[in-house]
Design a protein around this motif. Structure first.
Motif, short mmCIF file in Angstrom:
data_model
loop_
_atom_site.label_atom_id
_atom_site.label_comp_id
_atom_site.label_asym_id
_atom_site.label_seq_id
_atom_site.Cartn_x
_atom_site.Cartn_y
_atom_site.Cartn_z
N PHE A 135 0.80 -1.22 0.00
CA PHE A 135 0.00 0.00 0.00
C PHE A 135 0.84 1.28 0.00
O PHE A 135 0.28 2.36 -0.05
CB PHE A 135 -0.91 0.05 1.24
N THR A 136 2.16 1.18 0.13
CA THR A 136 2.99 2.38 0.28
C THR A 136 3.73 2.70 -1.01
O THR A 136 4.10 1.82 -1.79
CB THR A 136 4.00 2.21 1.42
N LEU A 137 3.97 3.99 -1.23
CA LEU A 137 4.73 4.44 -2.39
C LEU A 137 6.19 4.02 -2.27
O LEU A 137 6.72 3.86 -1.17
CB LEU A 137 4.62 5.95 -2.54
N GLU A 138 6.85 3.90 -3.41
CA GLU A 138 8.23 3.40 -3.43
C GLU A 138 9.27 4.49 -3.22
O GLU A 138 10.47 4.25 -3.36
CB GLU A 138 8.51 2.65 -4.74
N GLY A 139 8.84 5.68 -2.85
CA GLY A 139 9.76 6.77 -2.58
C GLY A 139 8.98 8.07 -2.47
O GLY A 139 7.84 8.16 -2.94
N PHE A 140 9.58 9.08 -1.85
CA PHE A 140 8.91 10.36 -1.64
C PHE A 140 9.78 11.47 -2.22
O PHE A 140 10.95 11.62 -1.86
CB PHE A 140 8.65 10.60 -0.16
N GLY A 141 9.19 12.23 -3.16
CA GLY A 141 9.93 13.27 -3.84
C GLY A 141 10.65 12.73 -5.06
O GLY A 141 11.02 11.54 -5.13
N ALA A 142 10.84 13.58 -6.06
CA ALA A 142 11.42 13.15 -7.33
C ALA A 142 12.89 12.74 -7.19
O ALA A 142 13.37 11.90 -7.96
CB ALA A 142 11.28 14.26 -8.37
N ILE A 143 13.62 13.33 -6.24
CA ILE A 143 15.03 12.95 -6.07
C ILE A 143 15.13 11.50 -5.64
O ILE A 143 15.84 10.69 -6.24
CB ILE A 143 15.72 13.89 -5.06
N SER A 144 14.40 11.13 -4.58
CA SER A 144 14.41 9.75 -4.12
C SER A 144 13.84 8.81 -5.18
O SER A 144 14.39 7.72 -5.42
CB SER A 144 13.60 9.64 -2.83
N ARG A 145 12.74 9.21 -5.81
CA ARG A 145 12.10 8.34 -6.81
C ARG A 145 13.06 8.01 -7.96
O ARG A 145 13.09 6.88 -8.45
CB ARG A 145 10.85 9.03 -7.35
N GLY A 146 13.88 8.98 -8.38
CA GLY A 146 14.84 8.73 -9.44
C GLY A 146 15.94 7.79 -9.04
O GLY A 146 16.63 7.22 -9.89
N LEU A 147 16.13 7.60 -7.72
CA LEU A 147 17.17 6.71 -7.19
C LEU A 147 16.58 5.39 -6.72
O LEU A 147 17.16 4.71 -5.87
CB LEU A 147 17.90 7.40 -6.04
N GLY A 148 15.44 5.00 -7.25
CA GLY A 148 14.82 3.75 -6.87
C GLY A 148 14.14 3.78 -5.51
O GLY A 148 13.80 2.73 -4.97
N GLY A 149 13.96 4.97 -4.95
CA GLY A 149 13.33 5.10 -3.64
C GLY A 149 14.32 5.21 -2.49
O GLY A 149 13.91 5.38 -1.34
N ALA A 150 15.63 5.16 -2.76
CA ALA A 150 16.63 5.31 -1.71
C ALA A 150 16.62 6.74 -1.19
O ALA A 150 16.51 7.69 -1.97
CB ALA A 150 18.02 4.96 -2.24
N ALA A 151 16.74 6.92 0.15
CA ALA A 151 16.64 8.27 0.70
C ALA A 151 17.24 8.43 2.08
O ALA A 151 17.38 9.57 2.54
CB ALA A 151 15.17 8.72 0.74
N VAL A 152 17.60 7.36 2.81
CA VAL A 152 17.94 7.51 4.22
C VAL A 152 19.38 7.92 4.47
O VAL A 152 19.73 8.31 5.59
CB VAL A 152 17.64 6.23 5.03
N LEU A 159 21.29 10.14 2.31
CA LEU A 159 21.70 11.29 1.50
C LEU A 159 20.64 12.37 1.57
O LEU A 159 19.51 12.13 1.99
CB LEU A 159 21.95 10.87 0.05
N ASP A 160 21.04 13.57 1.15
CA ASP A 160 20.12 14.70 1.14
C ASP A 160 19.20 14.60 -0.06
O ASP A 160 19.65 14.62 -1.21
CB ASP A 160 20.93 16.00 1.09
N VAL A 161 17.89 14.47 0.19
CA VAL A 161 16.90 14.45 -0.89
C VAL A 161 15.97 15.65 -0.79
O VAL A 161 14.87 15.64 -1.33
CB VAL A 161 16.10 13.13 -0.90
N GLY A 162 16.43 16.71 -0.09
CA GLY A 162 15.62 17.91 0.04
C GLY A 162 14.55 17.75 1.10
O GLY A 162 14.58 16.83 1.93
N PRO A 163 13.54 18.63 1.09
CA PRO A 163 12.49 18.57 2.11
C PRO A 163 11.72 17.26 2.14
O PRO A 163 11.14 16.92 3.18
CB PRO A 163 11.58 19.74 1.72
N ALA A 164 11.68 16.50 1.03
CA ALA A 164 10.97 15.23 1.02
C ALA A 164 11.59 14.21 1.97
O ALA A 164 10.95 13.21 2.31
CB ALA A 164 10.91 14.66 -0.40
N GLY A 165 12.82 14.46 2.42
CA GLY A 165 13.44 13.58 3.39
C GLY A 165 12.68 13.50 4.70
O GLY A 165 12.89 12.57 5.49
N ILE A 166 11.78 14.43 4.94
CA ILE A 166 10.94 14.41 6.13
C ILE A 166 10.13 13.11 6.22
O ILE A 166 9.77 12.67 7.30
CB ILE A 166 10.01 15.64 6.14
N MET A 167 9.85 12.47 5.05
CA MET A 167 9.05 11.25 5.02
C MET A 167 9.87 9.98 5.11
O MET A 167 9.32 8.92 5.41
CB MET A 167 8.23 11.22 3.72
#
Length: 461
Positions: free
Chosen positions: A26-43, A45-53
């Motif tokens: 039920f969950t999206l595979e990433g938050f924000g276009a920066i993370s989405r372009g990296l396959g959903g990786a985000a924890v 590196l800096d992905v901007g304000p979307a890192g809040i999620m």
């Protein structure tokens, strides 16, 4: 004033969101276009304000993409999600295509809105994001709308679920190497559902002790019972048949092992959302008496989003190139054992149904790379997940089955303080089959693929 304005914008996004068809169950595979372009990786590196999620600790990282001297950053974005879902009667080969039959579903639009502000070692943020969802619309004339006799009932089989997350986060730069952060989230879940069970499915559920209440002998005593249908759908772009509010949250950290190597981790807590409640209609379909509708109130009990553990590492190779990898464990086994439904008729009487789901915990690996060239940064990524949905409990209206994704994205800087982010991800077609009661009367297969587009605008000031 800035914080008040952002809060109003977050609530506005919450009210205007359309559901997203999720890809990690039920969950999206990433938050924000920066993370989405990296396959959903985000924890890590800096992905901007979307890192809040994903990991609030990343909000304290020095921003490489925009002006690092700015105190505030705003993200306004949108996910556009186009699923392709088909259900097949494996005994006859007949297909039921999930298309736009009404205002109930797709294509889906999910909001991305966040504001962060730095003050010394601290960074504070607030946002509004679609946490996930699902959606199907098979209409009223597919084989899913036929009774056990094969006669059409003309009742819809559909679903629409949206989980909206409104986080309030804080992070702190403990040392030049270590950052920690956390958030407390308001979580809202809304659900539309049209679900028809054929008479043998009803009998199987009763026989296994999964149906109880004073309406059970009434339902079982209807002559020529062919099917039973739950309808809790509002045919509207925004409104849902049932909904509820609750809480969620997450904690995280980042640690710089070397000037070019960063590790990070985050833990998302299982949500605590109240039972989803609203009006509904239970319709008994008889080959002798026709349709017998009962209006009332319905409660979907303990419908939650799962806990999730994420760990990752990002390696830089000079100022232009980075590679990132991340492992996630989503604890669906605890969150989705049954769909627990309770119905109370206006004319008295009740019925309680436990639809088995028995989801498995899900293991996910995301990998991605980025290359900066002048005002542009190019990204590619991939995502691999285990199957959480058991075939033996598959429901056609809950096709939460994609596992493999490929993604690409880019950022274009509009000067020093502005940037536009794009990402496209494709969920490859996945097929899951169910050949037994109680969740299907006939051998059933569902296929699901989809295309996701994420667009974001960031402003530093």
């Amino acid at each position: 004033m800035k914080i008040k304005t952002t809060t109003v914008l977050a609530l506005l996004a919450a009210e205007t969101a359309s559901p997203a068809s999720a890809t990690d169950v039920f969950t999206l595979e990433g938050f924000g276009a920066i993370s989405r372009g990296l396959g959903g990786a985000a924890v890590s590196l800096d992905v901007g304000p979307a890192g809040i999620m994903s990991n609030p600790a990343t909000l304290s990282l020095s921003t490489d993409n925009l002006d690092p001297d700015s105190d505030s950053q705003l993200l306004i974005g949108l996910d556009i999600i186009a699923p392709n879902i088909d259900a097949y009667n494996d005994a006859t080969g007949v297909k039921a295509a999930s298309h736009t039959h009404s205002r109930n579903r797709g294509p889906y639009f999910a909001p991305e809105l966040a504001y962060i502000r730095r003050s010394g070692k601290f960074t504070f943020g607030i946002g509004a994001f679609a946490l996930g969802g699902l959606g199907t619309e098979y209409g009223k004339s597919s084989f899913l709308s036929s009774g056990l006799s094969g006669a059409p009932a003309g009742l819809d089989n559909s679903s629409r679920m949206l989980a909206l997350d409104i986080p309030a986060a804080a992070s702190v730069k403990v040392t030049d190497r270590l950052t920690i952060g956390g958030s407390i989230d308001a979580v809202w879940i809304g659900l539309n559902l049209g679900l028809q069970l054929q008479a043998d499915q009803v009998g199987s559920l009763i026989g296994s002790g999964r149906v109880s209440g004073s309406l059970v002998p009434v339902l079982g005593g209807i002559p020529g019972l062919d099917a039973a249908h739950f309808g809790l759908t509002r045919n509207n772009y925004l409104l849902n048949g049932v909904d509820g509010w609750g809480l969620g949250g997450r904690v995280g950290f980042t640690y710089k092992l070397t000037p070019s190597t960063m590790i990070g981790g985050a833990y998302n807590f299982k949500t605590d959302v109240a039972d989803l409640e609203g009006p509904a209609t239970l319709t008994a379909v008889s080959t002798i008496a026709g349709q017998i509708p009962l209006t009332g109130r319905i409660r979907v009990r303990d419908f939650q989003m799962p806990a999730r553990l994420s760990v990752g590492v990002t390696q830089r190779f000079g100022p232009q190139l980075l590679i990132t990898a991340e492992y996630q464990r989503a604890f669906w086994k605890d969150a989705m054992k049954n769909i627990n439904v309770g119905f109370e008729a206006d004319a008295a009487g009740d019925i309680n149904v436990l639809l088995p789901q028995n989801y498995r915990n899900q293991d996910i690996v995301a990998v991605g790379g980025a290359y900066e060239m002048g005002p542009m940064t190019f990204r590619v990524g991939a995502r691999f997940a285990s199957q959480a949905t058991p075939g033996a409990t598959l429901l056609a209206v809950v096709p939460t089955i994609p596992r493999y994704h490929a993604s690409a994205g880019m950022t274009y800087k509009l000067g020093k303080r502005q940037a536009i982010d794009f990402a496209y991800s494709h969920a490859f077609k996945e097929k899951v089959s169910n050949d037994g009661l109680p969740n299907t009367s006939q051998p059933l297969s569902v296929t699901h693929s989809q295309n996701n587009l994420s667009i974001g605008y960031r402003l530093s000031f």
